[in-house]
Write a protein that holds these residues in place. Structure first.
Motif, PDB file in Angstrom:
ATOM      1  N   PRO A   8     -11.128 -13.762  21.300  1.00 40.35           N
ATOM      2  CA  PRO A   8     -11.710 -12.463  20.970  1.00 40.35           C
ATOM      3  C   PRO A   8     -10.646 -11.454  20.573  1.00 40.35           C
ATOM      4  CG  PRO A   8     -11.675 -12.779  23.334  1.00 40.35           C
ATOM      5  CD  PRO A   8     -11.220 -14.066  22.727  1.00 40.35           C
ATOM      6  N   GLY A   9     -11.001 -10.573  19.697  1.00 37.72           N
ATOM      7  CA  GLY A   9     -10.083  -9.525  19.259  1.00 37.72           C
ATOM      8  C   GLY A   9     -10.538  -8.958  17.932  1.00 37.72           C
ATOM      9  N   PRO A  10      -9.643  -8.282  17.210  1.00 40.54           N
ATOM     10  CA  PRO A  10     -10.014  -7.657  15.943  1.00 40.54           C
ATOM     11  C   PRO A  10     -10.464  -8.684  14.901  1.00 40.54           C
ATOM     12  CG  PRO A  10      -7.866  -6.900  16.697  1.00 40.54           C
ATOM     13  CD  PRO A  10      -8.267  -8.039  17.577  1.00 40.54           C
ATOM     14  N   ASP A  11     -11.412  -8.272  14.064  1.00 44.54           N
ATOM     15  CA  ASP A  11     -11.912  -9.114  12.983  1.00 44.54           C
ATOM     16  C   ASP A  11     -10.865  -9.179  11.877  1.00 44.54           C
ATOM     17  OD1 ASP A  11     -13.296 -10.195  10.801  1.00 44.54           O
ATOM     18  OD2 ASP A  11     -15.159  -9.204  11.365  1.00 44.54           O
ATOM     19  N   VAL A  12     -10.544 -10.375  11.398  1.00 47.44           N
ATOM     20  CA  VAL A  12      -9.542 -10.511  10.341  1.00 47.44           C
ATOM     21  C   VAL A  12     -10.160 -10.558   8.951  1.00 47.44           C
ATOM     22  CG1 VAL A  12      -7.883 -11.665  11.845  1.00 47.44           C
ATOM     23  CG2 VAL A  12      -9.446 -13.028  10.460  1.00 47.44           C
ATOM     24  N   THR A  13     -11.477 -10.403   8.875  1.00 49.19           N
ATOM     25  CA  THR A  13     -12.137 -10.443   7.575  1.00 49.19           C
ATOM     26  C   THR A  13     -11.517  -9.450   6.607  1.00 49.19           C
ATOM     27  OG1 THR A  13     -14.190 -11.105   8.644  1.00 49.19           O
ATOM     28  CG2 THR A  13     -14.359 -10.263   6.394  1.00 49.19           C
ATOM     29  N   ALA A  14     -11.193  -8.251   7.082  1.00 45.67           N
ATOM     30  CA  ALA A  14     -10.592  -7.246   6.200  1.00 45.67           C
ATOM     31  C   ALA A  14      -9.254  -7.728   5.647  1.00 45.67           C
ATOM     32  CB  ALA A  14     -10.406  -5.926   6.950  1.00 45.67           C
ATOM     33  N   HIS A  15      -8.493  -8.465   6.444  1.00 47.72           N
ATOM     34  CA  HIS A  15      -7.219  -8.996   5.960  1.00 47.72           C
ATOM     35  C   HIS A  15      -7.448 -10.012   4.843  1.00 47.72           C
ATOM     36  CE1 HIS A  15      -5.213  -6.747   8.941  1.00 47.72           C
ATOM     37  NE2 HIS A  15      -5.334  -7.587   9.946  1.00 47.72           N
ATOM     38  N   TYR A  16      -8.415 -10.897   5.017  1.00 51.03           N
ATOM     39  CA  TYR A  16      -8.710 -11.870   3.970  1.00 51.03           C
ATOM     40  C   TYR A  16      -9.210 -11.169   2.708  1.00 51.03           C
ATOM     41  CZ  TYR A  16      -7.808 -15.988   6.711  1.00 51.03           C
ATOM     42  OH  TYR A  16      -7.173 -16.961   7.430  1.00 51.03           O
ATOM     43  N   GLN A  17     -10.000 -10.127   2.875  1.00 46.41           N
ATOM     44  CA  GLN A  17     -10.459  -9.371   1.709  1.00 46.41           C
ATOM     45  C   GLN A  17      -9.271  -8.721   0.998  1.00 46.41           C
ATOM     46  OE1 GLN A  17     -13.291  -6.833   3.673  1.00 46.41           O
ATOM     47  NE2 GLN A  17     -14.976  -8.261   3.353  1.00 46.41           N
ATOM     48  N   GLY A  18      -8.310  -8.207   1.759  1.00 41.81           N
ATOM     49  CA  GLY A  18      -7.110  -7.613   1.168  1.00 41.81           C
ATOM     50  C   GLY A  18      -6.267  -8.644   0.439  1.00 41.81           C
ATOM     51  N   ILE A  19      -6.139  -9.830   1.021  1.00 42.80           N
ATOM     52  CA  ILE A  19      -5.383 -10.913   0.382  1.00 42.80           C
ATOM     53  C   ILE A  19      -6.064 -11.316  -0.921  1.00 42.80           C
ATOM     54  CG2 ILE A  19      -4.771 -13.354   0.615  1.00 42.80           C
ATOM     55  CD1 ILE A  19      -4.442 -12.648   3.709  1.00 42.80           C
ATOM     56  N   ALA A  20      -7.375 -11.481  -0.875  1.00 46.25           N
ATOM     57  CA  ALA A  20      -8.118 -11.856  -2.083  1.00 46.25           C
ATOM     58  C   ALA A  20      -7.985 -10.776  -3.158  1.00 46.25           C
ATOM     59  CB  ALA A  20      -9.584 -12.103  -1.744  1.00 46.25           C
ATOM     60  N   ALA A  21      -8.038  -9.515  -2.766  1.00 43.62           N
ATOM     61  CA  ALA A  21      -7.907  -8.421  -3.740  1.00 43.62           C
ATOM     62  C   ALA A  21      -6.525  -8.430  -4.401  1.00 43.62           C
ATOM     63  CB  ALA A  21      -8.162  -7.076  -3.064  1.00 43.62           C
ATOM     64  N   LEU A  22      -5.481  -8.679  -3.615  1.00 44.69           N
ATOM     65  CA  LEU A  22      -4.135  -8.762  -4.189  1.00 44.69           C
ATOM     66  C   LEU A  22      -4.046  -9.894  -5.209  1.00 44.69           C
ATOM     67  CD1 LEU A  22      -1.968  -8.237  -0.991  1.00 44.69           C
ATOM     68  CD2 LEU A  22      -2.078  -6.715  -2.970  1.00 44.69           C
ATOM     69  N   LEU A  23      -4.646 -11.022  -4.883  1.00 44.09           N
ATOM     70  CA  LEU A  23      -4.603 -12.154  -5.795  1.00 44.09           C
ATOM     71  C   LEU A  23      -5.455 -11.924  -7.036  1.00 44.09           C
ATOM     72  CD1 LEU A  23      -4.654 -15.144  -3.278  1.00 44.09           C
ATOM     73  CD2 LEU A  23      -2.696 -14.118  -4.444  1.00 44.09           C
ATOM     74  N   ARG A  24      -6.595 -11.263  -6.862  1.00 42.58           N
ATOM     75  CA  ARG A  24      -7.457 -10.987  -8.024  1.00 42.58           C
ATOM     76  C   ARG A  24      -6.782 -10.044  -9.017  1.00 42.58           C
ATOM     77  NH1 ARG A  24     -11.790 -11.126  -3.925  1.00 42.58           N
ATOM     78  NH2 ARG A  24     -12.838 -13.110  -4.269  1.00 42.58           N
ATOM     79  N   ALA A  25      -5.819  -9.280  -8.558  1.00 48.06           N
ATOM     80  CA  ALA A  25      -5.101  -8.359  -9.440  1.00 48.06           C
ATOM     81  C   ALA A  25      -4.067  -9.079 -10.312  1.00 48.06           C
ATOM     82  CB  ALA A  25      -4.417  -7.267  -8.616  1.00 48.06           C
ATOM     83  N   LEU A  26      -3.802 -10.347 -10.025  1.00 53.38           N
ATOM     84  CA  LEU A  26      -2.822 -11.100 -10.812  1.00 53.38           C
ATOM     85  C   LEU A  26      -3.469 -11.567 -12.116  1.00 53.38           C
ATOM     86  CD1 LEU A  26      -1.197 -13.307  -8.022  1.00 53.38           C
ATOM     87  CD2 LEU A  26      -0.290 -11.215  -9.056  1.00 53.38           C
ATOM     88  N   PRO A  27      -2.937 -11.142 -13.257  1.00 51.00           N
ATOM     89  CA  PRO A  27      -3.557 -11.513 -14.531  1.00 51.00           C
ATOM     90  C   PRO A  27      -3.488 -13.005 -14.833  1.00 51.00           C
ATOM     91  CG  PRO A  27      -1.476 -10.378 -14.905  1.00 51.00           C
ATOM     92  CD  PRO A  27      -1.763 -10.297 -13.430  1.00 51.00           C
ATOM     93  N   GLY A  28      -2.550 -13.722 -14.246  1.00 44.39           N
ATOM     94  CA  GLY A  28      -2.396 -15.145 -14.527  1.00 44.39           C
ATOM     95  C   GLY A  28      -3.442 -16.033 -13.883  1.00 44.39           C
ATOM     96  N   LEU A  29      -4.189 -15.512 -12.911  1.00 41.96           N
ATOM     97  CA  LEU A  29      -5.208 -16.320 -12.232  1.00 41.96           C
ATOM     98  C   LEU A  29      -6.543 -16.181 -12.960  1.00 41.96           C
ATOM     99  CD1 LEU A  29      -4.297 -15.730  -8.475  1.00 41.96           C
ATOM    100  CD2 LEU A  29      -3.792 -17.731  -9.906  1.00 41.96           C
ATOM    101  N   ARG A  30      -6.574 -16.674 -14.183  1.00 44.30           N
ATOM    102  CA  ARG A  30      -7.765 -16.552 -15.037  1.00 44.30           C
ATOM    103  C   ARG A  30      -8.938 -17.360 -14.515  1.00 44.30           C
ATOM    104  NH1 ARG A  30      -6.190 -17.488 -21.111  1.00 44.30           N
ATOM    105  NH2 ARG A  30      -8.415 -17.070 -21.294  1.00 44.30           N
ATOM    106  N   GLY A  31      -8.663 -18.345 -13.673  1.00 43.62           N
ATOM    107  CA  GLY A  31      -9.730 -19.159 -13.094  1.00 43.62           C
ATOM    108  C   GLY A  31     -10.333 -18.553 -11.843  1.00 43.62           C
ATOM    109  N   GLY A  32      -9.794 -17.409 -11.413  1.00 38.92           N
ATOM    110  CA  GLY A  32     -10.363 -16.693 -10.283  1.00 38.92           C
ATOM    111  C   GLY A  32      -9.673 -16.953  -8.956  1.00 38.92           C
ATOM    112  N   VAL A  33     -10.167 -16.251  -7.964  1.00 38.04           N
ATOM    113  CA  VAL A  33      -9.692 -16.376  -6.584  1.00 38.04           C
ATOM    114  C   VAL A  33     -10.923 -16.717  -5.754  1.00 38.04           C
ATOM    115  CG1 VAL A  33      -8.666 -15.164  -4.627  1.00 38.04           C
ATOM    116  CG2 VAL A  33      -7.838 -14.723  -6.955  1.00 38.04           C
TER     117      VAL A  33
END
Length: 148
Positions: A8-33
């Motif tokens: 039990p403890g803090p939800d890490v969902t926000a961290h995964y959302q932040g990681i995904a957002a950083l990756l989605r900002a990369l123009p080279g990942l044309r196939g998505g995140v």
């Protein structure tokens, strides 16, 4: 290392959302995140080669279903591992996208994301034998903490 998703403890969902957002900002990942799965169809060029994409797995080199990522929690001070697999239909696309992913995630989220340097130093581009045309991928393992 503590098994962070069973305590039990803090939800890490926000961290995964932040990681995904950083990756989605990369123009080279044309196939998505993607989180926890690889879609059946992915964008590709006219030769049928899949454009670079990334998949976030909530574990070390093991697929975890997407719904298992949401609601993950951990206690203060705990760390957990996750893997970002970078893949594409071209070896050079994969290596370039992996370089961009490493740059984007190292010390991301205010220092919460750290590369597992040993794993990343020996990580190699591999070929998925089940895919035609060939698909090349490289898994990159990271440590996520709830504090910088």
């Amino acid at each position: 290392m503590t098994d962070w998703y069973h305590h039990p403890g803090p939800d890490v969902t926000a961290h995964y959302q932040g990681i995904a957002a950083l990756l989605r900002a990369l123009p080279g990942l044309r196939g998505g995140v993607h989180v926890g799965n690889v879609p059946a169809t992915l964008p590709q060029d006219t030769a049928g080669r899949v454009y670079p994409y990334a998949v976030i797995w909530a574990g070390i080199l093991s697929p975890v279903p997407d719904d298992d990522v949401s609601g993950r929690i951990y206690q203060a001070g705990q760390t957990g591992e996750f893997t970002v697999t970078v893949a594409s239909g071209d070896w050079t696309w994969t290596t370039g996208a992996a370089r961009d992913v490493k740059h984007a995630l190292t010390d991301a989220l205010d220092g919460r994301v750290k590369p597992q340097r040993l794993q990343q130093s020996i990580a190699q581009v591999m070929t998925d034998p089940a895919e035609r045309p060939a698909r090349y991928y490289i898994p990159l393992t990271w440590t996520l903490t709830d504090h910088a």
